[in-house]
Structure formats: C-alpha cells, structure tokens
Design an enzyme around this catalytic site. Structure first.
Site, short mmCIF file in Angstrom:
data_model
loop_
_atom_site.label_atom_id
_atom_site.label_comp_id
_atom_site.label_asym_id
_atom_site.label_seq_id
_atom_site.Cartn_x
_atom_site.Cartn_y
_atom_site.Cartn_z
N LYS A 157 5.98 -4.55 -4.26
CA LYS A 157 7.43 -4.48 -4.14
C LYS A 157 7.91 -4.56 -2.69
O LYS A 157 8.89 -5.22 -2.39
CB LYS A 157 7.96 -3.21 -4.80
N TRP A 166 -2.64 -2.74 -1.70
CA TRP A 166 -2.34 -4.17 -1.82
C TRP A 166 -3.20 -4.81 -0.73
O TRP A 166 -2.99 -4.58 0.46
CB TRP A 166 -0.85 -4.43 -1.57
N ASN A 177 -1.59 2.58 5.56
CA ASN A 177 -0.73 1.46 5.16
C ASN A 177 -0.33 0.74 6.43
O ASN A 177 0.21 1.36 7.35
CB ASN A 177 0.51 2.00 4.43
N GLY A 178 -0.61 -0.57 6.48
CA GLY A 178 -0.28 -1.34 7.67
C GLY A 178 -1.41 -2.30 7.98
O GLY A 178 -2.28 -2.55 7.13
N HIS A 213 18.06 -35.85 -7.61
CA HIS A 213 17.47 -36.35 -6.37
C HIS A 213 15.96 -36.10 -6.32
O HIS A 213 15.38 -35.97 -5.25
CB HIS A 213 18.15 -35.69 -5.17
N CYS A 215 0.84 -1.18 0.00
CA CYS A 215 0.00 0.00 0.00
C CYS A 215 0.89 1.25 0.00
O CYS A 215 1.91 1.27 0.68
CB CYS A 215 -0.95 0.10 1.18
N GLU A 222 17.69 -17.21 -8.41
CA GLU A 222 17.21 -15.88 -8.78
C GLU A 222 16.60 -15.90 -10.19
O GLU A 222 15.57 -15.28 -10.44
CB GLU A 222 18.37 -14.87 -8.67
N GLU A 237 7.89 -15.06 -11.51
CA GLU A 237 7.26 -13.83 -11.01
C GLU A 237 6.60 -13.02 -12.13
O GLU A 237 5.50 -12.50 -11.96
CB GLU A 237 8.38 -13.03 -10.35
N LYS A 267 12.69 -14.85 -10.88
CA LYS A 267 12.32 -13.77 -11.80
C LYS A 267 11.38 -14.30 -12.86
O LYS A 267 10.39 -13.67 -13.22
CB LYS A 267 13.61 -13.22 -12.43
N ARG A 319 3.93 -0.40 -4.79
CA ARG A 319 3.58 -0.87 -3.45
C ARG A 319 2.25 -1.61 -3.42
O ARG A 319 1.85 -2.12 -2.39
CB ARG A 319 3.54 0.32 -2.48
C1 F6R Z 1 11.52 -10.42 -6.31
C2 F6R Z 1 11.45 -9.45 -5.25
C3 F6R Z 1 11.17 -9.93 -3.85
C4 F6R Z 1 11.98 -9.13 -2.84
C5 F6R Z 1 11.59 -9.53 -1.40
C6 F6R Z 1 12.44 -8.81 -0.37
O1 F6R Z 1 11.79 -9.81 -7.55
O2 F6R Z 1 11.61 -8.29 -5.46
O3 F6R Z 1 11.43 -11.30 -3.73
O4 F6R Z 1 13.34 -9.37 -3.05
O5 F6R Z 1 10.25 -9.23 -1.18
O6 F6R Z 1 12.34 -7.43 -0.51
P1 F6R Z 1 13.40 -6.47 0.15
O7 F6R Z 1 14.68 -6.66 -0.56
O8 F6R Z 1 12.84 -5.09 -0.05
O9 F6R Z 1 13.50 -6.85 1.58
#
Ligand code: F6R
Length: 602
Positions: free
Chosen positions: A597, A73, A99-100, A500, A2, A477, A484, A481, A27
């Site tokens: 994010k 969100w 937000n919260g 395995h 949010c 990673e 996602e 990606k 957000r």
């Molecule tokens: C994936 C992504 C998330 C963040 C995770 C931690 O692309 O962005 O997996 O890496 O939510 O976020 P931070 O780094 O802000 O703690």
C-alpha cells in the site's frame, strides 16, 4: 513498504506483535517474523509468506514481555525464510527489524565480514545487528552502539532492535515512518498507527534523527548526538473499528461501503454559506500563486487530475505531473508556484522526492493527505486532510473519492484568492449538489448491478475504460483498479484517443466501460460507437439520462447530479465491478501480488 512493530510492558508480547503485524500487512506480505526476549535469550521466529503462515508455524506463543516484529515487501533478496526479518548478529544476541533501504550495505557488509561477522541473508538490513554488536565492543553502552550504528547507515530506515539480557527496545528513524504508541502499561513502536490502535490512541510521531529507548516503565528520545529531544503527544481520532474488516469479507469491500461516511467527514464544515473554507488556509493564503503543479502517483495521480482540470477551467496555469517524473519533466518553478502533493499515505517516496525537489527550486508546497503526522504533512508548508479514515485494502477506494472531493473544494479555495481566475458559472449548483453526494453513493451501493456485469464480462481478453474530461480520470482509475486486483489486462484512455492506436486491440472480447458525466460525453459516444462497430460490448457508466443511453449494450447507472460529482459515482460502480471480478477469479483482493500500500522506495 514493510511494516515494523515493537512492544514492551507487563505480560506477554507475542500476541500483540502478531496482531499488530496483521494490521500492518497492507505494507507488505512477502514474509513475517517476530523476535521476543525472555529469560533464555532472544528468540526469533520467521518464515516466508503471510502472518497467518507464521502463526501456523508457531508451536504455542513464544514467551517474553518485549519483542519486535516485521512484515516484508522484498527489496534486497527474494521472499525466503532466510531473508525474512528479524535479522540477528552472528551469535543471535541482537535482533533488528527494518523498513527502508540501506544504500551503503555492500561496503558495510564487506567490512564486517573482514572482521569475522557471518551473514545468512541477501538483505541490506542484516548489516545493522552486526554493526550494533561491533560498536558494542567499543562503547559498552547499547544505546550509544545503536546510535553509532545508525549514524553509519546511508539511505532510509525505521528500525527497532532488542538485545539479549536487556529489558529495552531501541528504535531510530530516518526517511521511513515510525510512531510511538503510549498506553498505561505498555509502549509500542510501529510504522503506522493501525498496528496498535486497539491498545492506544496516544501517539508521538518520531522525526528523522530521533533515537528512542523504551523500558517497561519509561521511554526517552534523543538525537544522534545523544541530546534529549522533546516530542509532542498527539491523540489519533481514528476509531479502532475503522481499522477492522467488520462484517465484510474484504477490507476493500468494507472501504467501498464506507464511502458515504468518509465523504461526509471530508465535506464537513468545508462549505459554509455557499463558500469553501479550509480551517488552516484563510482567505488570501494563495494570493501570490501564479502556477499550480499537482504531483502524485497511481490512484492519487488520478484524483489530482480532478483538481488540475477544475483549476485550469478557472483560468490558472496548472500542471499535473507523475511524481516519479517530476525531476525530469517539470517546467520553471519559483516562489509563485504552489506544488500540491496528493498522497493518501503521506509516505510515498516518489511524491516526497518531488516535493523536496520543488522546495529546493523555491516553490511553496501543500500536502493533501489522509494520514495525520505523515512525513508529507510535516515536510510541506501546509497540509489539508482528506479525512477518509484508515484505509487498509491495498487497492485505494474511499481515499480516491475523498481526495477528488477535497481537491475539487481546494481548487475553489485557491481560485477565490487569485484575481485573474473566473469562478465556474455553476459553482453554486456544484457546491449544493456536493451535500447530497454521500446519499447518492449510498443509492449506488444499494442498487448496483456491478456483480452481474462482472460475471457477464468475466471471460474477456481485455477490459478498456474510456472517458472525457473528468471522466478521463475515472477511466484511468477504473482500469488501474481492475488490473491491480484481477490481474486481467485493463487499460484506461481519454475517449478521443481510442482511434489513435488502442482500437487495434478492440474485439468482441474486449468490453468498453464508457464513463459519462453529463459534460463532454459526445466524444465518448462517438468513440464508443466506433468500438462497438468492431464488435466490442459497451457498458455505459453514469447518470441514467446520458448521451450513450440509446447506444450502450449495458448500463451501470448512478443518480443524476452535477457532472463534477457524477464521475465519482461512476467510479464507485467501477470499484464494485473490479471487486466482484476479482472475487469471481478468486484473487487475494486485499493483498494483490507484488504490491504494497505504501510505496516508500523509489
Ligand atoms: C492503487 C494504489 C496506488 C497508490 C499509489 C500512491 O490502488 O493504491 O496506486 O495510489 O501508490 O500512494 P499514496 O496515495 O499513498 O501516495
């Protein structure tokens, strides 16, 4: 999760609020809304969907020089028009964005309903405007009523409120970020700086327990007892250009292409005369450290794996723990334990919780973050910034590269202080090659065949990513990606683990992206061949002269370099494969479904 914004000053507020919300959409983008105050009361406009939807529904710009806005969100209740913020009291005189998460909203709501308050949404937030109204009957001073209302709340909040007939915005924070922006003729409040960076770079990072009141020509901050509080004004060194999309179709692509610059900034001044230096961490800082625990989530966890491996190789006891698991899985912790919290946003609830738990148990903490003024940077004992610049795309790209480089350097800094550690035999070569990393990334970006590969593999059932050692971090990673932003099934494995169990999933319709770095690739080769024997196409991702050169069906090449940096170059190729696959599938690349994010809830 949010985003909230508020603005007060001369001239109209709506345009600034809407642009600010667009800048905060990373957000959350389940719904959007604004409330503005003008001569004829508080006017609320809100709907489910993105800010663009809200804009298209507005019949001209609503008038008023002050207002609040929200992009959601969803936590409590689905993404409907009713659950969109701002929320109001029964008569619509008080409007609030939040937000919260309010933990005690159930009992507060029941109390308020018993007193005749009528509710329209499923949200926890809606209790806040009703509480303010309720207390206004007692105290007849809105600031005191807001103070009393937030004092009643349990949980986390950053809120902004406006009240009919008042030339004021009220705001408060506890556990959710809130920053005040100071321009000559207007004040802003927002969850994050990009919301108002076009207007000002002068900011005050509010602290938990702060309550701020804004008038067109004045603002003041008080605590929950009503005592004045002084907070320092900071200048943000982010360029507004960095927060925009520029010539690119998506933030993600822009941020992938921004990596040479981001990495140059990350490295600048940190390797001097063959030694690693961090301004605020002089020699001896880590002399007492016996154990290092990295805690992080998602992409940051993958970057933390980089740091953990290098520190382990230097001979220090090292763990890397998913922050959400910290409380239940960590070993003993004492004052000789350093907990390194890796978090781009500095606001991830799981990571903050892990650090608080570790601190309670007596550990020292160090934040590695991108956001100056973030909660982690203020709560940890020390902070190191990755200097990647603002990242808006929900999928983290340039921040992974900058985190991994920062952590690689940090581990050298820590190891230099601890007598029992052994510096890597090729440390000098590694640090020398680091200076070329930005230009190598540039070369990858100029010559990549990622789009062709994405096209060729588009009709697959599953996508697997394997790697060994540091390549394992890159494989995880790469898979994160890919899933996602494409919504396709993708998994990352340590190369040796394929046989395995996961091998049961391997068919001719499951390409294997094998990350090679020049170190420990034999395991990757053996396991790739085993998968190839079951029909899977192998795409080798790494330096041209690599172990899989005669084996792989396809190659995504990167310049030859030290194995520690080769993995990061391979990752840039994988970022581009994910991006192009998502584009071909017509996915909303910058706003993947269900994600946000900054994950500020547990
Ligand atoms: C994936 C992504 C998330 C963040 C995770 C931690 O692309 O962005 O997996 O890496 O939510 O976020 P931070 O780094 O802000 O703690």
């Amino acid at each position: 999760m949010c985003g909230i914004i508020a603005r007060i000053g001369q001239g109209e507020a709506a345009d600034t609020l809407l642009t600010g919300l667009e800048n905060l959409e990373y957000r959350g983008y389940d719904s959007a809304g604004i409330a503005v105050q003008n001569g004829s009361g508080v006017k609320v406009h809100k709907c489910s969907g993105e800010v663009s939807e809200l804009k298209s529904q507005l019949d001209g710009q609503p008038h008023g020089n002050l207002g609040i806005g929200h992009t959601r969100w969803s936590t409590h209740g689905p993404p409907t028009d009713e659950n969109a913020h701002p929320h109001t009291d029964t008569v619509g005189d008080v409007a609030v964005v939040h937000n919260g998460v309010i933990d005690n909203y159930d009992e507060l709501k029941a109390d308020l309903q018993a007193k005749g308050h009528e509710f329209e949404s499923d949200t926890d937030t809606e209790v806040i405007p009703h509480l303010i109204t309720e207390y206004l009957d007692d105290v007849d001073d809105t600031e005191a009523a807001v103070r009393q209302a937030v004092d009643t709340l349990e949980g986390s909040y950053a809120i902004a409120a406006i009240v009919d007939g008042e030339e004021r915005v009220y705001a408060a924070r506890k556990g959710s970020p809130l920053v005040l922006g100071l321009d000559d003729e207007e004040w802003f409040l927002a969850s994050d700086v990009p919301a108002f960076l076009d207007h000002t770079d002068e900011v005050i990072y509010l602290e938990d327990g702060d309550l701020v009141t804004l008038e067109p020509n004045a603002y003041w901050i008080t605590d929950l007892e009503g005592q004045p509080v002084d907070r320092e004004v900071d200048t943000v060194d982010w360029d507004p250009e960095d927060a925009g999309k520029g010539e690119y179709d998506h933030y993600m692509l822009k941020e992938i292409h921004n990596q040479p610059t981001a990495l140059s900034n990350t490295i600048e001044g940190r390797v001097e005369d063959g030694d690693v230096a961090f301004e605020d961490l002089p020699a001896g800082t880590f002399a007492d450290i016996e154990t290092v625990q990295f805690v992080a989530c998602g992409t940051s966890y993958h970057a933390a794996m980089y740091g953990a491996q290098l520190l382990r190789e230097a001979g220090l006891r090292t763990e890397v723990i998913r922050a959400s698991e910290y409380e239940s899985t960590t070993g003993p912790v004492d004052e000789n334990t350093l907990v390194v919290a890796v978090t781009q946003s500095g606001e991830t609830a799981d990571t903050l919780d892990a650090v608080r738990t570790a601190t309670d148990r007596g550990a020292r903490s160090l934040a590695v973050t991108n956001v100056v003024g973030s909660t982690i940077s203020r709560e940890a004992d020390d902070a190191v910034y990755i200097r990647a610049g603002p990242e808006v795309g929900v999928a983290a790209t340039k921040t992974y590269s900058s985190q991994a480089v920062t952590l690689s350097l940090l581990t050298q800094r820590i190891a230099a202080d601890v007598p029992e550690t052994t510096p890597a035999a090729d440390r000098d070569a590694m640090l020398a090659e680091l200076q070329h990393l930005p230009e190598y990334v540039e070369q990858v970006l100029e010559s990549t065949r990622a789009e062709t590969l994405a096209e060729e593999t588009l009709d697959s059932d599953s996508y697997f990513f394997i790697g060994n050692g540091l390549g394992h971090s890159v494989a995880l990673e790469g898979a994160l990606k890919f899933k996602e932003i494409t919504y396709e099934h993708a998994e990352g494995f340590a190369s040796g683990q394929l046989k395995h169990g996961p091998l049961a999933l391997v068919t001719e319709a499951s390409p294997i992206f094998a990350v090679v770095t020049g170190d420990g690739d034999e395991k990757t080769k053996t396991n790739a061949i085993e998968a190839q024997s079951r029909g899977a196409p192998i795409v080798a991702v790494g330096p041209e002269e690599h172990a899989l050169v005669d084996v792989a069906d396809e190659h995504l090449s990167v310049p030859a370099t030290h194995p520690v940096w080769a993995g990061l170059l391979a990752n840039v190729q994988l970022q581009l494969v994910s991006y192009h696959a998502a584009e071909l599938l017509d996915r909303p690349i910058d706003k993947p479904r269900n994600l946000a994010k900054s994950v500020t809830v547990e």
